[in-house]
Enzyme design. Structure first.
Site, PDB file in Angstrom:
ATOM      1  N   LYS A  93      73.840 -30.375  85.690  1.00  0.00           N
ATOM      2  CA  LYS A  93      73.514 -29.421  84.887  1.00  0.00           C
ATOM      3  C   LYS A  93      72.774 -30.055  83.799  1.00  0.00           C
ATOM      4  O   LYS A  93      72.612 -29.202  82.724  1.00  0.00           O
ATOM      5  CB  LYS A  93      74.514 -28.478  84.169  1.00  0.00           C
ATOM      6  CG  LYS A  93      75.259 -27.764  85.542  1.00  0.00           C
ATOM      7  CD  LYS A  93      76.799 -27.326  84.927  1.00  0.00           C
ATOM      8  CE  LYS A  93      77.713 -27.011  85.939  1.00  0.00           C
ATOM      9  NZ  LYS A  93      79.077 -26.613  85.386  1.00  0.00           N
ATOM     10  N   ARG A 128      90.065 -21.507  83.162  1.00  0.00           N
ATOM     11  CA  ARG A 128      88.773 -20.750  83.324  1.00  0.00           C
ATOM     12  C   ARG A 128      88.957 -19.517  84.119  1.00  0.00           C
ATOM     13  O   ARG A 128      89.719 -19.381  84.915  1.00  0.00           O
ATOM     14  CB  ARG A 128      87.906 -21.593  84.150  1.00  0.00           C
ATOM     15  CG  ARG A 128      87.570 -22.997  83.501  1.00  0.00           C
ATOM     16  CD  ARG A 128      86.675 -22.598  82.128  1.00  0.00           C
ATOM     17  NE  ARG A 128      86.400 -23.964  81.330  1.00  0.00           N
ATOM     18  CZ  ARG A 128      86.946 -23.972  80.298  1.00  0.00           C
ATOM     19  NH1 ARG A 128      87.961 -23.143  79.773  1.00  0.00           N
ATOM     20  NH2 ARG A 128      86.716 -25.005  79.536  1.00  0.00           N
ATOM     21  N   ARG A 139      76.081 -21.331  70.341  1.00  0.00           N
ATOM     22  CA  ARG A 139      77.738 -21.860  70.153  1.00  0.00           C
ATOM     23  C   ARG A 139      77.444 -23.718  69.809  1.00  0.00           C
ATOM     24  O   ARG A 139      78.440 -24.209  69.433  1.00  0.00           O
ATOM     25  CB  ARG A 139      78.585 -21.780  71.264  1.00  0.00           C
ATOM     26  CG  ARG A 139      78.927 -20.465  71.273  1.00  0.00           C
ATOM     27  CD  ARG A 139      79.857 -20.116  72.718  1.00  0.00           C
ATOM     28  NE  ARG A 139      79.888 -18.693  72.659  1.00  0.00           N
ATOM     29  CZ  ARG A 139      80.603 -18.362  73.925  1.00  0.00           C
ATOM     30  NH1 ARG A 139      81.312 -18.952  74.638  1.00  0.00           N
ATOM     31  NH2 ARG A 139      80.261 -16.842  74.157  1.00  0.00           N
ATOM     32  N   PRO A 188      74.391 -21.422  82.218  1.00  0.00           N
ATOM     33  CA  PRO A 188      73.583 -22.454  82.911  1.00  0.00           C
ATOM     34  C   PRO A 188      74.375 -23.265  84.047  1.00  0.00           C
ATOM     35  O   PRO A 188      75.082 -24.267  83.631  1.00  0.00           O
ATOM     36  CB  PRO A 188      72.924 -23.228  82.066  1.00  0.00           C
ATOM     37  CG  PRO A 188      73.081 -22.418  80.806  1.00  0.00           C
ATOM     38  CD  PRO A 188      74.155 -21.742  80.773  1.00  0.00           C
ATOM     39  N   GLU A 189      74.016 -23.231  85.234  1.00  0.00           N
ATOM     40  CA  GLU A 189      74.407 -24.207  86.347  1.00  0.00           C
ATOM     41  C   GLU A 189      73.615 -24.530  87.115  1.00  0.00           C
ATOM     42  O   GLU A 189      72.325 -24.370  86.558  1.00  0.00           O
ATOM     43  CB  GLU A 189      75.687 -23.197  87.225  1.00  0.00           C
ATOM     44  CG  GLU A 189      76.856 -22.737  86.492  1.00  0.00           C
ATOM     45  CD  GLU A 189      77.749 -21.666  87.245  1.00  0.00           C
ATOM     46  OE1 GLU A 189      77.655 -22.196  88.349  1.00  0.00           O
ATOM     47  OE2 GLU A 189      78.555 -20.855  86.826  1.00  0.00           O
TER      48      GLU A 189
END
Length: 280
Positions: free
Chosen positions: A54, A270, A119, A2-3
């Site tokens: 976000k 990343r 998570r 989700p951005e």
DNA sequence: CCAGCAGCCTGTGCGC
DNA sequence: TGCGCACAGGCTGCTG
């Protein structure tokens, strides 16, 4: 993950279905995720839903709000009478509730809002509206595309930084809302090597990148977000941007522009995808 | 102040 | 088949 486009899509769904509902009770199954006193919003009515970077803010008809961040794998799914004929994604959601459902908001008229999170990185906070601006996450949020991120502010952020341009694009304090998927795709669209130190970009490259950021975010919004990992909208449905990735997740595949091979490296810890021959 | 990175968490996908 | 382990990543907080 989700951005900006994904969280904006969730926000629009919650605005449509959640506003006007009253919270009757909250079933908190995981204390790690839910912070604050739920009593402060029980019997309160949702009046608006907002997005900051976000993050999401659900406003009530009293002094309190819910501040929410779904991080990587959080889902906010509304189920009510209007949506009972709409099927949630079997693959991304499964049953409701599931073993990944950590908070259930019981609403009036028999509706429910589920917070799922594999998570458990996400968080939900009950907080006074006035205190919201003291939360570091909101206080330090940088200017946002489509809101206050002007080309001039973008230029200043880039020219004053010595970190790789891709890491800067993802720094929420510098620019709000851009994450890994859209940073990768924006840099590809602009033909800029993600490893370049930000301050080495020329004026024309910065302008090209600015337009590219807006362009890929718009495409993401148009497709209802990218259903990487567990992303679904507020109805539990998948988005479509994952079928339109320019470079993200396309390691060893062909570059859409030159046919060369897409490479994957690590930047700022990343995964970073780019075309070494198109991106200079 | 700035840059870089470990830690949080758990399903997935690999090697053996 | 099943075990063990590296990997993924947004953000916080620590280190140099």
């Amino acid at each position: 993950m989700p951005e900006l486009p994904e969280v904006e899509t969730i926000k629009l769904g919650l605005q449509k279905y959640l506003v006007g509902h009253k919270i009757l009770d909250i079933d908190v199954r995981d204390q790690k995720i839910f912070k604050g006193d739920k009593k402060n919003i029980i019997n309160a009515k949702v009046i608006d839903v907002k997005r900051v970077g976000k993050g999401l803010i659900i406003e009530f008809d009293n002094d309190y709000v819910l501040a929410i961040h779904v991080k990587l794998t959080g889902q906010l799914i509304y189920r009510g009478r209007e949506t009972e004929n709409i099927e949630v994604s079997k693959e991304k959601v499964g049953s409701l509730p599931s073993k990944f459902t950590h908070v259930i908001f019981n609403l009036d008229h028999g509706a429910n809002l589920y917070y799922n999170d594999i998570r458990r990185f996400g968080w939900i906070k009950v907080i006074q509206k006035e205190e919201l601006k003291n939360l570091p996450f909101f206080k330090e949020m940088g200017p946002e595309p489509f809101k206050d991120l002007t080309l001039d502010k973008f230029k200043k952020a880039i020219q004053s930084s010595n970190i790789p341009i891709k890491v800067l694009l993802m720094d929420q304090k510098k620019i709000g809302g851009v994450g890994n998927i859209y940073a990768n795709d924006a840099l590809f669209n602009a033909g800029i090597d993600p490893r370049r130190k930000a301050k080495t970009l020329s004026e024309s490259e910065i302008e090209e990148l600015y337009n590219s950021v807006l362009k890929v975010l718009e495409k993401g919004l148009e497709k209802g977000g990218a259903s990487e990992l567990t992303y679904v909208n507020a109805l539990g449905q998948t988005g479509g941007y994952q079928n339109h990735f320019l470079v993200y997740g396309r390691e060893e595949e062909r570059c859409l522009r030159c046919g060369g091979e897409i490479k994957k490296i690590k930047l700022g810890g990343r995964g970073t995808y780019f075309c070494p021959s198109c991106q200079k």
